[in-house]
Design an enzyme around this catalytic site. Structure first.
Site, PDB file in Angstrom:
ATOM      1  N   GLU A 158      -7.712   5.717   3.496  1.00 51.17           N
ATOM      2  CA  GLU A 158      -6.550   5.362   2.687  1.00 51.17           C
ATOM      3  C   GLU A 158      -6.713   5.902   1.270  1.00 51.17           C
ATOM      4  O   GLU A 158      -7.811   6.290   0.841  1.00 51.17           O
ATOM      5  CB  GLU A 158      -6.403   3.832   2.679  1.00 51.17           C
ATOM      6  CG  GLU A 158      -5.264   3.274   1.825  1.00 51.17           C
ATOM      7  CD  GLU A 158      -3.887   3.789   2.230  1.00 51.17           C
ATOM      8  OE1 GLU A 158      -3.584   4.970   1.941  1.00 51.17           O
ATOM      9  OE2 GLU A 158      -3.102   2.997   2.796  1.00 51.17           O
ATOM     10  N   HIS A 207      -3.377   1.039  11.562  1.00 52.97           N
ATOM     11  CA  HIS A 207      -4.273  -0.033  11.991  1.00 52.97           C
ATOM     12  C   HIS A 207      -3.539  -1.372  12.060  1.00 52.97           C
ATOM     13  O   HIS A 207      -2.446  -1.545  11.500  1.00 52.97           O
ATOM     14  CB  HIS A 207      -5.463  -0.139  11.037  1.00 52.97           C
ATOM     15  CG  HIS A 207      -5.051  -0.481   9.624  1.00 52.97           C
ATOM     16  ND1 HIS A 207      -4.742  -1.768   9.224  1.00 52.97           N
ATOM     17  CD2 HIS A 207      -4.902   0.310   8.529  1.00 52.97           C
ATOM     18  CE1 HIS A 207      -4.413  -1.764   7.945  1.00 52.97           C
ATOM     19  NE2 HIS A 207      -4.496  -0.517   7.493  1.00 52.97           N
TER      20      HIS A 207
END
Length: 387
Positions: free
Chosen positions: A265, A191
């Site tokens: 994550e 990202h």
């Protein structure tokens, strides 16, 4: 008569509204002879649409009396399957490929060549016209006339080209080992920037959003991936920084993002939101041990080994669901490192030996487990698109 066919197809939703575009040129003069906008349907996949682009081209070539046909497509899957190098497992594509082979029997010669999406702009535009028509309610079939008022010339390479031998293809793997089991290519995109990453804070399950720089990075990655082409599907972590990055690419490619929870994550627990130094000050012994040992968890969080276990499940799922296709995976540092680790067959110690920039791109090929071919890391931490 020798003809060149440029064909493409797309689906908005994959499956969703789908259409194909085909341009047929005289291979000797580069004159556009036929332009075909074809609505495939309202619930078809990218690959099915791409096959329809090929079929419409072969049909047109037969009607025009061609003896030799040179097909150019940015779908590696269709090119490899029709060239006989990749096995076709999906029933829908088996039927479409059989139709293609039947049509090919009408010609003295048919050659299939993969080209980058940037060299297939005319067919890409026509396929988007077809998808627009499908979204507007047009029934499956050809839309409009044969050719535009202004007749473009064929893009380069316009001259007939032989399909490249497996060892010569860009990003070639050891295809001679097992050509019946093509790899699933995972394009791994981290990202863009958030305020957490800007200030080097642990951001695990905290749902930080892209900042202005992050949005610019996502747009640059989207532009680069669209120019390269060949992506069949997009999957993403559900966290906002990833979904926004994935959506930027999806808008360029006309693909919808599929969310996979396990692509999140690592859960940093009590250290989420802290800098490295702050976490070290919080519990020096535990933090130092955690950095060195992938089996240890942060307080209230998960270990790198636990991350690796869930990402392994994701990888197996993607290889099973997208055989021979290219999937963009938008995720975070540690899930991407996990996939690279799996490709290299390394242990958890490799995490500290890898650096991944924001909005960087890695490419990994994973084969089905029945294939006797090891995974291949094709590229790592590519950032040229951000310069």
């Amino acid at each position: 008569m020798k003809l060149s066919i440029y064909a493409d197809g797309g689906s908005r939703g994959n499956p969703g509204v789908a259409g194909s575009g085909t341009a047929v040129f005289d291979a000797a003069t580069n004159e556009l002879l036929r332009e075909i906008v074809y609505v495939v349907g309202k619930k078809a996949t990218n690959n099915v649409a791409e096959y329809h682009g090929l079929l419409r081209g072969l049909e047109a070539a037969a009607e025009l009396g061609a003896s030799e046909v040179y097909v150019f497509m940015d779908s590696k899957l269709v090119v490899e399957q029709m060239s006989g190098r990749w096995k076709i497992k999906h029933p829908d594509m088996q039927k479409l490929a059989a139709q293609g082979r039947k049509l090919a029997e009408r010609f003295d010669r048919v050659a299939y060549t993969w080209i980058p999406r940037a060299q297939n702009e005319i067919a890409d535009k026509l396929s988007n016209d077809a998808m627009d028509a499908a979204a507007a309610g047009h029934e499956p079939g050809v839309v409009g006339g044969d050719a535009p008022a202004e007749r473009p010339v064929a893009p380069e390479p316009a001259a007939p080209a032989e399909p490249a031998a497996p060892a010569e293809r860009a990003g070639a793997v050891d295809w001679w080992k097992d050509t019946s089991h093509p790899p699933t290519r995972l394009v791994l995109l981290r990202h863009g920037q958030t305020d957490y990453s800007l200030h080097k804070r642990y951001a695990g399950r905290h749902d930080a959003e892209l900042n202005a720089t992050g949005r610019t990075q996502a747009a640059a990655a989207a532009q680069a991936l669209a120019a390269e082409g060949g992506i069949d599907a997009i999957v993403s972590s559900p966290l906002a920084r990833c979904s926004a990055t994935a959506d930027a690419v999806g808008q360029k490619l006309g693909l919808r993002t599929r969310t996979i929870e396990d692509l999140q994550e690592c859960d940093f627990g009590d250290w989420d939101g802290l800098t490295f130094a702050e976490a070290q000050d919080d519990d020096p012994a535990h933090h130092a041990a955690w950095v060195a040992d992938g089996t240890l968890c942060p307080p209230g969080g998960e270990s790198y080994e636990q991350v690796n276990d869930r990402i392994t499940r994701v990888r197996r799922q993607l290889v099973e669901e997208y055989p021979g296709q290219t999937v963009l995976v938008v995720s975070h540092v540690n899930p991407i490192k996990s996939l690279v680790r799996q490709a290299l067959g390394a242990d958890a110690g490799i995490y500290q030996r890898m650096h991944l920039d924001l909005a960087s791109i890695c490419v990994v090929d994973f084969f089905p487990e029945v294939a006797e071919v090891t995974p291949v890391l094709q590229s790592f931490n590519a950032t040229a698109h951000l310069r």
